[in-house]
Design an enzyme around this catalytic site. Structure first.
Site, PDB file in Angstrom:
ATOM      1  N   TYR A  52       0.818  -1.214   0.000  1.00  0.00           N
ATOM      2  CA  TYR A  52       0.000   0.000   0.000  1.00  0.00           C
ATOM      3  C   TYR A  52       0.855   1.269   0.000  1.00  0.00           C
ATOM      4  CZ  TYR A  52      -3.661  -3.299   1.528  1.00  0.00           C
ATOM      5  OH  TYR A  52      -4.524  -4.358   1.641  1.00  0.00           O
ATOM      6  N   HIS A 115       0.830 -11.912   1.358  1.00  0.00           N
ATOM      7  CA  HIS A 115      -0.254 -11.181   0.699  1.00  0.00           C
ATOM      8  C   HIS A 115      -0.912 -11.986  -0.440  1.00  0.00           C
ATOM      9  CE1 HIS A 115      -1.506  -6.711   0.038  1.00  0.00           C
ATOM     10  NE2 HIS A 115      -2.507  -7.514  -0.224  1.00  0.00           N
TER      11      HIS A 115
END
Length: 318
Positions: A52, A115
């Site tokens: 992010y 992830h």
């Protein structure tokens, strides 16, 4: 409902409602403002990721919040972050965790996730290596055999830098393979779940194996279903449930997730929505069943980065 917690297979408590920190716009300061508002409202679970590229703003918000709220301690917060695809080599996994700690300005991470079940190659500066087609260069060996990556994750727990480990976007076959080699079982599997993608089989498998599901995109997506043009927010049954309950559609969808027994991770940069998404009602059995009927038989995935990765986690959905 906002104070509801679950117990991970480590014995640790995890707040059932987490605040997603992925910033759509990515404007400087947006994440800081959103996380500050979330903490002020009462969220104590923050869902972050190396990918992010805003962990520094999350960390600044946490630091400043704790400084002006002496009644709240670091241990009252539950902070999750994730290692990205090109950092699956054991030494890179450890670097990623330490780098996230530095950016988040914390001494430890409550939950550290892989992830995606995809390993990619990296450049010398630890950026993602892209092929001539502009897509990720896949590390086939580590993708097919995640054991070296998982061993590094386990060592992070043993070192104390990370309290719990888990995965995100993993399938049942991938989880079965991981469970065969894991000394420390994954505590969670963070996946896309909403009424257009209820993911019943995967959710059930996780529960059966002591893995807590976490729902990202729990409100569906702004995208339309490609085949029908329908949006989650436009579904007449879902809208009717919201209208008769006196709550927003978002609150109803989050309540549905909590009643199914997993973590929900709403995200927003709008202060009023950040607040309302934290105030989740108890869903009646009638309303729950109405949403279940909408979800029945659906399997529409909105988040698939196959065009970026050059690899599809769900080829059977083609």
């Amino acid at each position: 409902m906002a104070s509801k917690t679950y117990t991970l297979n480590t014995g640790a408590k995890i707040p059932a409602v987490g605040f997603g920190t992925f910033a759509n716009e990515g404007a400087k300061g947006e994440t800081y403002a959103a996380v500050t508002k979330a903490l002020d409202v009462g969220y104590r679970h923050l869902d972050c990721a190396w990918f992010y590229h805003n962990e520094d703003e999350v960390g600044d918000a946490v630091r400043d919040f704790l400084a002006r709220r002496p009644d709240v301690k670091r241990e009252d917060l539950f902070i999750c972050t994730k290692v990205w695809n090109h950092l699956h080599e054991p030494e890179d996994v450890k670097w990623s965790a330490k780098n996230s700690c530095e950016n988040l300005k914390v001494d430890y991470i409550d939950l550290f996730l892989v992830h995606w079940p995809i390993a990619a190659e990296k450049n010398s500066d630890r950026s993602v290596k892209l092929g001539p087609d502009g897509k990720y260069v896949i590390n086939q060996a580590l993708t097919e055999n995640p054991e070296p990556t998982w061993r590094a994750m386990e060592e992070l727990v043993e070192s104390g830098l990370v309290k719990a480990i888990g995965v995100s976007n993993w399938t049942i076959p991938g989880l079965k393979k991981l469970l065969q080699i894991a000394k420390i079982k994954p505590a969670v599997n963070q996946i896309e779940i909403h009424p257009f993608l209820p993911n019943e089989e995967l959710v059930a498998f996780c529960f059966e194996n002591g893995i807590l599901p976490e729902a990202y995109s729990p409100l569906g997506s702004q995208n339309q279903v490609p085949s029908t043009g329908e949006r989650v927010r436009d579904n007449p049954t879902l809208k009717a449930v919201a209208e008769r309950s006196g709550y927003s559609l978002a609150q109803i969808l989050l309540a549905w997730g909590l009643k199914r027994g997993y973590v929900v991770l709403p995200k927003s940069s709008t202060p009023s929505r950040i607040e309302s998404n934290f105030n989740i009602p108890e869903l009646s059995d009638e309303d729950f069943e109405a949403i279940q009927q909408v979800a029945k038989g659906r399997h529409t995935r909105f988040v698939n980065m196959k065009d970026t990765f050059g690899y599809n986690v769900w080829p059977e959905e083609e």
